[in-house]
Each structure stands twice: as structure tokens, then as C-alpha cells.
Design a protein around this motif. Sequence first.
Motif, PDB file in Angstrom:
ATOM      1  N   LYS A 104       0.847  -1.195   0.000  1.00 17.70           N
ATOM      2  CA  LYS A 104       0.000   0.000   0.000  1.00 17.70           C
ATOM      3  C   LYS A 104       0.879   1.240   0.000  1.00 17.70           C
ATOM      4  CE  LYS A 104      -3.789  -2.072   2.537  1.00 17.70           C
ATOM      5  NZ  LYS A 104      -3.559  -3.115   3.483  1.00 17.70           N
ATOM      6  N   ARG A 105       0.268   2.366  -0.298  1.00 20.32           N
ATOM      7  CA  ARG A 105       0.895   3.675  -0.142  1.00 20.32           C
ATOM      8  C   ARG A 105       0.382   4.219   1.192  1.00 20.32           C
ATOM      9  NH1 ARG A 105       3.028   8.014  -3.360  1.00 20.32           N
ATOM     10  NH2 ARG A 105       3.121   6.548  -5.077  1.00 20.32           N
ATOM     11  N   VAL A 106       1.298   4.518   2.105  1.00 22.43           N
ATOM     12  CA  VAL A 106       0.937   4.904   3.472  1.00 22.43           C
ATOM     13  C   VAL A 106       1.469   6.306   3.752  1.00 22.43           C
ATOM     14  CG1 VAL A 106       1.192   4.305   5.913  1.00 22.43           C
ATOM     15  CG2 VAL A 106       1.072   2.479   4.187  1.00 22.43           C
ATOM     16  N   PRO A 122       7.946  -3.381   5.861  1.00 23.99           N
ATOM     17  CA  PRO A 122       8.731  -2.592   4.915  1.00 23.99           C
ATOM     18  C   PRO A 122       8.263  -2.683   3.465  1.00 23.99           C
ATOM     19  CG  PRO A 122       9.868  -4.626   5.409  1.00 23.99           C
ATOM     20  CD  PRO A 122       8.649  -4.578   6.299  1.00 23.99           C
ATOM     21  N   GLN A 123       7.309  -3.558   3.154  1.00 22.65           N
ATOM     22  CA  GLN A 123       6.874  -3.733   1.774  1.00 22.65           C
ATOM     23  C   GLN A 123       6.044  -2.556   1.254  1.00 22.65           C
ATOM     24  OE1 GLN A 123       5.725  -5.313   4.409  1.00 22.65           O
ATOM     25  NE2 GLN A 123       3.553  -5.801   4.261  1.00 22.65           N
ATOM     26  N   HIS A 124       5.577  -1.717   2.147  1.00 24.35           N
ATOM     27  CA  HIS A 124       4.734  -0.598   1.733  1.00 24.35           C
ATOM     28  C   HIS A 124       5.584   0.582   1.254  1.00 24.35           C
ATOM     29  CE1 HIS A 124       1.490  -2.859   3.415  1.00 24.35           C
ATOM     30  NE2 HIS A 124       2.034  -2.843   4.618  1.00 24.35           N
ATOM     31  N   PHE A 125       4.948   1.470   0.500  1.00 24.76           N
ATOM     32  CA  PHE A 125       5.590   2.722   0.115  1.00 24.76           C
ATOM     33  C   PHE A 125       5.055   3.785   1.063  1.00 24.76           C
ATOM     34  CE2 PHE A 125       5.670   6.788  -2.021  1.00 24.76           C
ATOM     35  CZ  PHE A 125       7.002   6.850  -2.371  1.00 24.76           C
ATOM     36  N   TYR A 126       5.971   4.480   1.732  1.00 27.14           N
ATOM     37  CA  TYR A 126       5.580   5.459   2.740  1.00 27.14           C
ATOM     38  C   TYR A 126       5.875   6.880   2.278  1.00 27.14           C
ATOM     39  CZ  TYR A 126       5.314   1.526   5.963  1.00 27.14           C
ATOM     40  OH  TYR A 126       4.983   0.349   6.568  1.00 27.14           O
ATOM     41  N   VAL A 127       4.967   7.768   2.586  1.00 27.61           N
ATOM     42  CA  VAL A 127       5.207   9.203   2.517  1.00 27.61           C
ATOM     43  C   VAL A 127       5.200   9.649   3.973  1.00 27.61           C
ATOM     44  CG1 VAL A 127       4.371  11.442   1.729  1.00 27.61           C
ATOM     45  CG2 VAL A 127       4.067   9.419   0.282  1.00 27.61           C
ATOM     46  N   VAL A 128       6.347  10.116   4.455  1.00 30.05           N
ATOM     47  CA  VAL A 128       6.510  10.438   5.867  1.00 30.05           C
ATOM     48  C   VAL A 128       6.727  11.941   6.016  1.00 30.05           C
ATOM     49  CG1 VAL A 128       7.823   9.992   7.971  1.00 30.05           C
ATOM     50  CG2 VAL A 128       7.611   8.198   6.230  1.00 30.05           C
ATOM     51  N   ARG A 129       5.858  12.579   6.788  1.00 36.93           N
ATOM     52  CA  ARG A 129       6.044  14.008   7.056  1.00 36.93           C
ATOM     53  C   ARG A 129       6.368  14.178   8.527  1.00 36.93           C
ATOM     54  NH1 ARG A 129       1.383  17.871   5.657  1.00 36.93           N
ATOM     55  NH2 ARG A 129       0.488  17.040   7.560  1.00 36.93           N
ATOM     56  N   SER A 130       7.460  14.894   8.779  1.00 37.51           N
ATOM     57  CA  SER A 130       7.871  15.174  10.155  1.00 37.51           C
ATOM     58  C   SER A 130       8.402  16.597  10.229  1.00 37.51           C
ATOM     59  CB  SER A 130       8.937  14.172  10.614  1.00 37.51           C
ATOM     60  OG  SER A 130      10.078  14.260   9.804  1.00 37.51           O
ATOM     61  N   ILE A 131       8.417  17.147  11.417  1.00 39.21           N
ATOM     62  CA  ILE A 131       8.935  18.504  11.605  1.00 39.21           C
ATOM     63  C   ILE A 131      10.436  18.520  11.380  1.00 39.21           C
ATOM     64  CG2 ILE A 131       9.321  20.341  13.301  1.00 39.21           C
ATOM     65  CD1 ILE A 131       6.618  19.610  14.538  1.00 39.21           C
ATOM     66  N   ASP A 132      11.130  17.566  11.978  1.00 39.17           N
ATOM     67  CA  ASP A 132      12.588  17.467  11.851  1.00 39.17           C
ATOM     68  C   ASP A 132      12.937  16.315  10.915  1.00 39.17           C
ATOM     69  OD1 ASP A 132      13.264  19.528  13.644  1.00 39.17           O
ATOM     70  OD2 ASP A 132      13.021  18.194  15.357  1.00 39.17           O
ATOM     71  N   PRO A 133      14.091  16.395  10.265  1.00 36.73           N
ATOM     72  CA  PRO A 133      14.520  15.278   9.425  1.00 36.73           C
ATOM     73  C   PRO A 133      14.714  14.008  10.256  1.00 36.73           C
ATOM     74  CG  PRO A 133      15.919  17.210   9.089  1.00 36.73           C
ATOM     75  CD  PRO A 133      15.042  17.505  10.263  1.00 36.73           C
ATOM     76  N   VAL A 134      14.385  12.890   9.650  1.00 32.77           N
ATOM     77  CA  VAL A 134      14.605  11.596  10.286  1.00 32.77           C
ATOM     78  C   VAL A 134      16.058  11.227  10.057  1.00 32.77           C
ATOM     79  CG1 VAL A 134      13.949   9.160  10.250  1.00 32.77           C
ATOM     80  CG2 VAL A 134      12.202  10.932   9.953  1.00 32.77           C
ATOM     81  N   GLY A 135      16.718  10.761  11.090  1.00 34.12           N
ATOM     82  CA  GLY A 135      18.142  10.458  11.011  1.00 34.12           C
ATOM     83  C   GLY A 135      18.480   9.279  10.109  1.00 34.12           C
ATOM     84  N   ASN A 142      11.591   2.197   1.719  1.00 36.90           N
ATOM     85  CA  ASN A 142      10.836   2.616   0.543  1.00 36.90           C
ATOM     86  C   ASN A 142       9.939   3.790   0.936  1.00 36.90           C
ATOM     87  OD1 ASN A 142       9.912   2.541  -2.073  1.00 36.90           O
ATOM     88  ND2 ASN A 142       8.440   0.911  -1.698  1.00 36.90           N
ATOM     89  N   ALA A 143      10.530   4.990   0.976  1.00 31.99           N
ATOM     90  CA  ALA A 143       9.775   6.129   1.487  1.00 31.99           C
ATOM     91  C   ALA A 143      10.248   7.443   0.880  1.00 31.99           C
ATOM     92  CB  ALA A 143       9.906   6.201   3.008  1.00 31.99           C
ATOM     93  N   ILE A 144       9.349   8.387   0.894  1.00 28.38           N
ATOM     94  CA  ILE A 144       9.660   9.795   0.618  1.00 28.38           C
ATOM     95  C   ILE A 144       9.580  10.491   1.968  1.00 28.38           C
ATOM     96  CG2 ILE A 144       8.821  11.935  -0.415  1.00 28.38           C
ATOM     97  CD1 ILE A 144       7.737  10.309  -2.719  1.00 28.38           C
TER      98      ILE A 144
END
Length: 159
Positions: A104-106, A122-135, A142-144
Motif C-alpha cells: 500500500k501507499r501509506v 517494509p513492503q509498503h511505500f511510505y510518505v513520511v512528514r515530520s517537523i525534523d529530518p529523520v536520522g 521505501n519512502a519519501i
Amino acid sequence: MRATLSLAGRTRHPVLPPIAHRIGGFGGPEGLAAWIQEHHVTALVDATHPFARIMPFNAAEAARETGIPLLALTRPAWTPEEGDHWTEVAGHAEAAAAIGTRRKRVFLTVGRLETGAYAAVPQHFYVVRSIDPVGEPKPLPNAIWLTARGPFTVEDEHA
């Protein structure tokens, strides 16, 4: 009357208010109670983020221990509307499992400190929004990764 805003310190570069402020934890309800007494605090306002799991309890205990009034501000909970499909879970591990095994796209807006729970799927495609960059290394292969700070307009959310 003067106020002091306390920030937990989770955000690396917070937007600081034009009033007195402090950043960091207190060391539990005992530490908060000691800080309250040391700084002659006469009232406590708990305006923590809805995802804050511990601080509201620490604030209530410290207010009780010191005898000062506590005002707890809470956001109204989201409520399902017609056409919604909700799956309620108790936490991030359950949320990751609830996504299922079919790819899925999550869209995740859970905060950088919580993204690791989703590495279990981990098989999903993630769009991750956060205030600070993820380390590095990133917990999801598999993410933006979008770094942005609200408040967001409807147009921002659509983009």
C-alpha cells in the motif's frame, strides 16, 4: 503575572515564543513539582500535544503534590464522518500490523521518533512528514521523507 512555556525538546529547532521558556524534561512528576516550588509557580496549564502519553499524568501529579490549580487543555478528538473507514488501534505497533501485508501507499505523520515501528512492514511505500529530518539510516527503505512544520493550509495538505 508572568508565564513560562516549557517545551519537551523533541523538536530540534522549535519556534520559540516571545515569552520566557525552557526546553527539556523535568524528571517525572517529582522533578516538575520541585521546579514548580523553586520558581514559585501559582498555576499550571497542561497544553501538551495529543500524542503526549506521560506529561499529562506528570502535570496532574505535580499539581496535586504542590497544591496548585491545573488547567488541562485538550483538542477535541477526531470523530468519524459519513464515508470514513476507521481502524482504531492502541499504538504504533498495532497500527503497523493493521496496514496489512498487501503493498500500500501509506501517509505517516507520526513524528520522526515513531517511524521505526513501521519498519516491521517494509513492503509498503511510505510518505513520511515530520517537523525534523529523520536520522540515518532511515528506518523505512521505501519512502519519501517530507520535512515541514504546520500549521498547514488545505492547499498544503493537498500538495
